[in-house]
Scaffold this motif. Structure first.
Motif, PDB file in Angstrom:
ATOM      1  N   THR A   1     -94.778  75.840 -14.291  1.00  0.00           N
ATOM      2  CA  THR A   1     -95.941  75.251 -14.938  1.00  0.00           C
ATOM      3  C   THR A   1     -95.667  74.880 -16.385  1.00  0.00           C
ATOM      4  OG1 THR A   1     -98.300  75.552 -15.408  1.00  0.00           O
ATOM      5  CG2 THR A   1     -96.887  77.486 -15.680  1.00  0.00           C
ATOM      6  N   GLY A   2     -96.395  73.928 -16.847  1.00  0.00           N
ATOM      7  CA  GLY A   2     -96.419  73.594 -18.262  1.00  0.00           C
ATOM      8  C   GLY A   2     -97.697  74.108 -18.894  1.00  0.00           C
ATOM      9  N   TYR A   3     -98.498  74.826 -18.113  1.00  0.00           N
ATOM     10  CA  TYR A   3     -99.826  75.271 -18.556  1.00  0.00           C
ATOM     11  C   TYR A   3    -100.074  76.730 -18.218  1.00  0.00           C
ATOM     12  CZ  TYR A   3    -100.301  70.225 -18.717  1.00  0.00           C
ATOM     13  OH  TYR A   3    -100.102  68.906 -18.975  1.00  0.00           O
ATOM     14  N   ARG A   4     -99.149  77.608 -18.583  1.00  0.00           N
ATOM     15  CA  ARG A   4     -99.236  79.029 -18.252  1.00  0.00           C
ATOM     16  C   ARG A   4    -100.585  79.641 -18.644  1.00  0.00           C
ATOM     17  NH1 ARG A   4     -95.469  83.879 -18.255  1.00  0.00           N
ATOM     18  NH2 ARG A   4     -93.781  82.383 -18.229  1.00  0.00           N
ATOM     19  N   ALA A   5    -101.060  79.329 -19.827  1.00  0.00           N
ATOM     20  CA  ALA A   5    -102.298  79.944 -20.323  1.00  0.00           C
ATOM     21  C   ALA A   5    -103.490  79.663 -19.404  1.00  0.00           C
ATOM     22  CB  ALA A   5    -102.598  79.453 -21.735  1.00  0.00           C
ATOM     23  N   ASN A   6    -103.485  78.522 -18.732  1.00  0.00           N
ATOM     24  CA  ASN A   6    -104.594  78.178 -17.834  1.00  0.00           C
ATOM     25  C   ASN A   6    -104.633  79.054 -16.589  1.00  0.00           C
ATOM     26  OD1 ASN A   6    -104.802  76.130 -19.680  1.00  0.00           O
ATOM     27  ND2 ASN A   6    -104.552  74.478 -18.223  1.00  0.00           N
ATOM     28  N   PHE A   7    -103.517  79.700 -16.242  1.00  0.00           N
ATOM     29  CA  PHE A   7    -103.412  80.418 -14.974  1.00  0.00           C
ATOM     30  C   PHE A   7    -103.152  81.913 -15.125  1.00  0.00           C
ATOM     31  CE2 PHE A   7    -102.249  76.031 -14.065  1.00  0.00           C
ATOM     32  CZ  PHE A   7    -103.055  75.763 -12.978  1.00  0.00           C
TER      33      PHE A   7
ATOM     34  N   ASP B   1     -95.520  74.453  -8.098  1.00  0.00           N
ATOM     35  CA  ASP B   1     -96.136  74.038  -9.357  1.00  0.00           C
ATOM     36  C   ASP B   1     -97.554  74.590  -9.357  1.00  0.00           C
ATOM     37  OD1 ASP B   1     -96.815  72.754 -11.724  1.00  0.00           O
ATOM     38  OD2 ASP B   1     -96.913  70.760 -10.829  1.00  0.00           O
ATOM     39  N   LEU B   2     -98.005  75.093 -10.488  1.00  0.00           N
ATOM     40  CA  LEU B   2     -99.358  75.642 -10.535  1.00  0.00           C
ATOM     41  C   LEU B   2    -100.422  74.569 -10.695  1.00  0.00           C
ATOM     42  CD1 LEU B   2     -98.826  78.875 -12.653  1.00  0.00           C
ATOM     43  CD2 LEU B   2     -99.089  78.642 -10.175  1.00  0.00           C
TER      44      LEU B   2
ATOM     45  N   LEU C   1     -90.629  74.016  -1.513  1.00  0.00           N
ATOM     46  CA  LEU C   1     -90.974  73.540  -2.850  1.00  0.00           C
ATOM     47  C   LEU C   1     -92.255  72.725  -2.765  1.00  0.00           C
ATOM     48  CD1 LEU C   1     -90.441  72.836  -5.853  1.00  0.00           C
ATOM     49  CD2 LEU C   1     -88.937  70.993  -5.023  1.00  0.00           C
ATOM     50  N   VAL C   2     -93.249  73.112  -3.562  1.00  0.00           N
ATOM     51  CA  VAL C   2     -94.517  72.378  -3.626  1.00  0.00           C
ATOM     52  C   VAL C   2     -94.671  71.871  -5.057  1.00  0.00           C
ATOM     53  CG1 VAL C   2     -97.004  72.455  -3.233  1.00  0.00           C
ATOM     54  CG2 VAL C   2     -95.484  73.919  -1.869  1.00  0.00           C
ATOM     55  N   GLU C   3     -94.504  70.574  -5.250  1.00  0.00           N
ATOM     56  CA  GLU C   3     -94.516  69.952  -6.580  1.00  0.00           C
ATOM     57  C   GLU C   3     -95.015  68.526  -6.428  1.00  0.00           C
ATOM     58  OE1 GLU C   3     -94.598  68.716  -9.997  1.00  0.00           O
ATOM     59  OE2 GLU C   3     -93.511  70.614 -10.159  1.00  0.00           O
ATOM     60  N   ASP C   4     -96.038  68.148  -7.198  1.00  0.00           N
ATOM     61  CA  ASP C   4     -96.627  66.824  -7.044  1.00  0.00           C
ATOM     62  C   ASP C   4     -95.896  65.729  -7.816  1.00  0.00           C
ATOM     63  OD1 ASP C   4     -97.750  68.219  -9.346  1.00  0.00           O
ATOM     64  OD2 ASP C   4     -99.123  66.519  -9.569  1.00  0.00           O
ATOM     65  N   ASP C   5     -95.139  66.080  -8.831  1.00  0.00           N
ATOM     66  CA  ASP C   5     -94.410  65.085  -9.605  1.00  0.00           C
ATOM     67  C   ASP C   5     -93.113  64.729  -8.877  1.00  0.00           C
ATOM     68  OD1 ASP C   5     -92.098  64.713 -11.816  1.00  0.00           O
ATOM     69  OD2 ASP C   5     -93.985  63.831 -12.528  1.00  0.00           O
ATOM     70  N   ASP C   6     -92.972  63.468  -8.498  1.00  0.00           N
ATOM     71  CA  ASP C   6     -91.816  63.022  -7.706  1.00  0.00           C
ATOM     72  C   ASP C   6     -90.484  63.341  -8.383  1.00  0.00           C
ATOM     73  OD1 ASP C   6     -93.506  62.007  -5.757  1.00  0.00           O
ATOM     74  OD2 ASP C   6     -93.421  59.953  -6.525  1.00  0.00           O
ATOM     75  N   HIS C   7     -90.373  63.048  -9.664  1.00  0.00           N
ATOM     76  CA  HIS C   7     -89.116  63.282 -10.379  1.00  0.00           C
ATOM     77  C   HIS C   7     -88.796  64.770 -10.437  1.00  0.00           C
ATOM     78  CE1 HIS C   7     -85.847  62.825 -13.189  1.00  0.00           C
ATOM     79  NE2 HIS C   7     -86.418  63.721 -13.975  1.00  0.00           N
ATOM     80  N   MET C   8     -89.779  65.582 -10.754  1.00  0.00           N
ATOM     81  CA  MET C   8     -89.560  67.027 -10.828  1.00  0.00           C
ATOM     82  C   MET C   8     -89.217  67.586  -9.452  1.00  0.00           C
ATOM     83  SD  MET C   8     -89.346  69.645 -12.709  1.00  0.00           S
ATOM     84  CE  MET C   8     -90.310  70.355 -13.982  1.00  0.00           C
ATOM     85  N   ARG C   9     -89.903  67.086  -8.410  1.00  0.00           N
ATOM     86  CA  ARG C   9     -89.622  67.543  -7.045  1.00  0.00           C
ATOM     87  C   ARG C   9     -88.175  67.243  -6.656  1.00  0.00           C
ATOM     88  NH1 ARG C   9     -93.819  65.452  -4.726  1.00  0.00           N
ATOM     89  NH2 ARG C   9     -92.821  63.555  -4.009  1.00  0.00           N
ATOM     90  N   GLU C  10     -87.704  66.046  -6.968  1.00  0.00           N
ATOM     91  CA  GLU C  10     -86.318  65.671  -6.658  1.00  0.00           C
ATOM     92  C   GLU C  10     -85.323  66.500  -7.465  1.00  0.00           C
ATOM     93  OE1 GLU C  10     -85.137  63.743  -4.252  1.00  0.00           O
ATOM     94  OE2 GLU C  10     -87.205  63.608  -3.585  1.00  0.00           O
TER      95      GLU C  10
ATOM     96  N   GLU D   1     -92.679  85.143 -10.124  1.00  0.00           N
ATOM     97  CA  GLU D   1     -92.114  84.896 -11.446  1.00  0.00           C
ATOM     98  C   GLU D   1     -92.631  83.549 -11.907  1.00  0.00           C
ATOM     99  OE1 GLU D   1     -88.353  85.772 -12.780  1.00  0.00           O
ATOM    100  OE2 GLU D   1     -88.016  87.417 -11.375  1.00  0.00           O
ATOM    101  N   ILE D   2     -92.932  83.452 -13.194  1.00  0.00           N
ATOM    102  CA  ILE D   2     -93.460  82.218 -13.764  1.00  0.00           C
ATOM    103  C   ILE D   2     -92.419  81.613 -14.687  1.00  0.00           C
ATOM    104  CG2 ILE D   2     -95.317  81.181 -15.108  1.00  0.00           C
ATOM    105  CD1 ILE D   2     -96.973  83.740 -14.425  1.00  0.00           C
ATOM    106  N   LEU D   3     -92.125  80.348 -14.470  1.00  0.00           N
ATOM    107  CA  LEU D   3     -91.220  79.602 -15.347  1.00  0.00           C
ATOM    108  C   LEU D   3     -92.015  78.502 -16.036  1.00  0.00           C
ATOM    109  CD1 LEU D   3     -88.024  79.080 -13.157  1.00  0.00           C
ATOM    110  CD2 LEU D   3     -88.396  80.772 -14.950  1.00  0.00           C
ATOM    111  N   ASP D   4     -91.867  78.429 -17.343  1.00  0.00           N
ATOM    112  CA  ASP D   4     -92.528  77.382 -18.103  1.00  0.00           C
ATOM    113  C   ASP D   4     -91.676  76.123 -18.097  1.00  0.00           C
ATOM    114  OD1 ASP D   4     -94.879  78.796 -19.094  1.00  0.00           O
ATOM    115  OD2 ASP D   4     -93.451  80.014 -20.210  1.00  0.00           O
TER     116      ASP D   4
END
Length: 135
Positions: A84-90, A57-58, A11-20, A101-104
């Motif tokens: 991601t919360g920013y699908r359109a950017n990627f 995380d993207l 898992l690669v995620e920079d937000d601590d809460h989301m990572r946990e 697979e992409i999850l919003d």
């Protein structure tokens, strides 16, 4: 939880809460999960051991999740769940990457586990190749 994941996940995620939160969900489903906060650290972990799946995380600091997936795929085709919360950017950069697979964000635990299960049973996960390109 309905899905059972007997696998190893990076898992690669920079937000601590989301990572946990994501890590706890994957572990509760039976996965062994290693988690890191940036793409560069994710590559280091990847080189040290083998994983069946990546969840990334993207939108990461310095190097983004697409860069991370592209770097991994220089040596091995690995199934990936991109969150991601920013699908359109990627979306344009992700269009040519298969086995992803992409999850919003926000997403439900069940959606994450269903995406992981689909990818882990795909030809890419089973053979380490992309069946679309004939490799």
């Amino acid at each position: 939880m309905p899905q059972s994941l007997a696998c190893t996940i990076l898992l690669v995620e920079d937000d601590d809460h989301m990572r946990e939160t994501v890590s706890a969900c994957l572990r509760a489903a039976g996965a062994e999960c290693a988690s890191v906060g940036c793409a560069e650290q994710g590559l280091e972990f990847w080189r040290e051991r083998s994983f069946d799946l990546v969840v990334v995380d993207l939108l990461l600091p310095r190097r983004d999740g697409v860069w991370f997936i592209e770097e991994l795929r220089r040596s091995e085709i690995v199934p990936a769940v991109a969150i991601t919360g920013y699908r359109a950017n990627f979306i344009a950069r992700l269009a040519c990457i298969t086995g992803i697979e992409i999850l919003d964000k926000p997403f439900e635990d069940g959606d994450l586990l269903a995406a992981a299960t689909r990818l882990l049973s795909s030809p890419i996960a089973e053979n380490g190749v992309d069946s679309d390109d004939g490799a």
